[in-house]
Design a protein around this motif. Structure first.
Motif, PDB file in Angstrom:
ATOM      1  N   ILE A  57       0.835  -1.206   0.000  1.00  0.00           N
ATOM      2  CA  ILE A  57       0.000   0.000   0.000  1.00  0.00           C
ATOM      3  C   ILE A  57       0.862   1.244   0.000  1.00  0.00           C
ATOM      4  N   TYR A  58       1.926   1.272   0.814  1.00  0.00           N
ATOM      5  CA  TYR A  58       2.826   2.421   0.820  1.00  0.00           C
ATOM      6  C   TYR A  58       3.506   2.599  -0.525  1.00  0.00           C
ATOM      7  N   PHE A  59       3.889   1.496  -1.168  1.00  0.00           N
ATOM      8  CA  PHE A  59       4.526   1.595  -2.473  1.00  0.00           C
ATOM      9  C   PHE A  59       3.556   2.126  -3.520  1.00  0.00           C
ATOM     10  N   LEU A  60       2.323   1.659  -3.494  1.00  0.00           N
ATOM     11  CA  LEU A  60       1.340   2.134  -4.468  1.00  0.00           C
ATOM     12  C   LEU A  60       0.933   3.578  -4.203  1.00  0.00           C
ATOM     13  N   LYS A  61       0.901   3.982  -2.938  1.00  0.00           N
ATOM     14  CA  LYS A  61       0.476   5.329  -2.590  1.00  0.00           C
ATOM     15  C   LYS A  61       1.575   6.358  -2.835  1.00  0.00           C
TER      16      LYS A  61
END
Length: 71
Positions: A57-61
């Motif tokens: 999620i952090y990578f996509l965000k």
């Protein structure tokens, strides 16, 4: 205090480097290897899986913010 710092350091190393092998290996053993039910390992597997989802999620965000600057 030194004991707690060492435990904290071991926890960081375990959850940073071994979350993928643990999730994949334990998942395989549990579902296909006829591994017996163990509540502590189940909780640890769920925690590692949540950490993997958090990283995704952090990578996509935020994307990859570690880019090199060209002068």
């Amino acid at each position: 205090m030194k004991f707690f710092k060492e435990i904290y350091g071991v926890g960081i190393l375990f959850f940073y480097f071994l979350k993928w092998p643990f999730v994949l290996g334990f998942g395989y053993l549990y579902f296909f290897g006829n591994f017996k039910d163990n509540y502590i390992l189940n909780i640890l597997w769920i925690y590692c899986f949540i950490l993997i989802l958090k990283d995704l999620i952090y990578f996509l965000k935020y994307g990859n913010r570690c880019k090199t600057h060209k002068p």
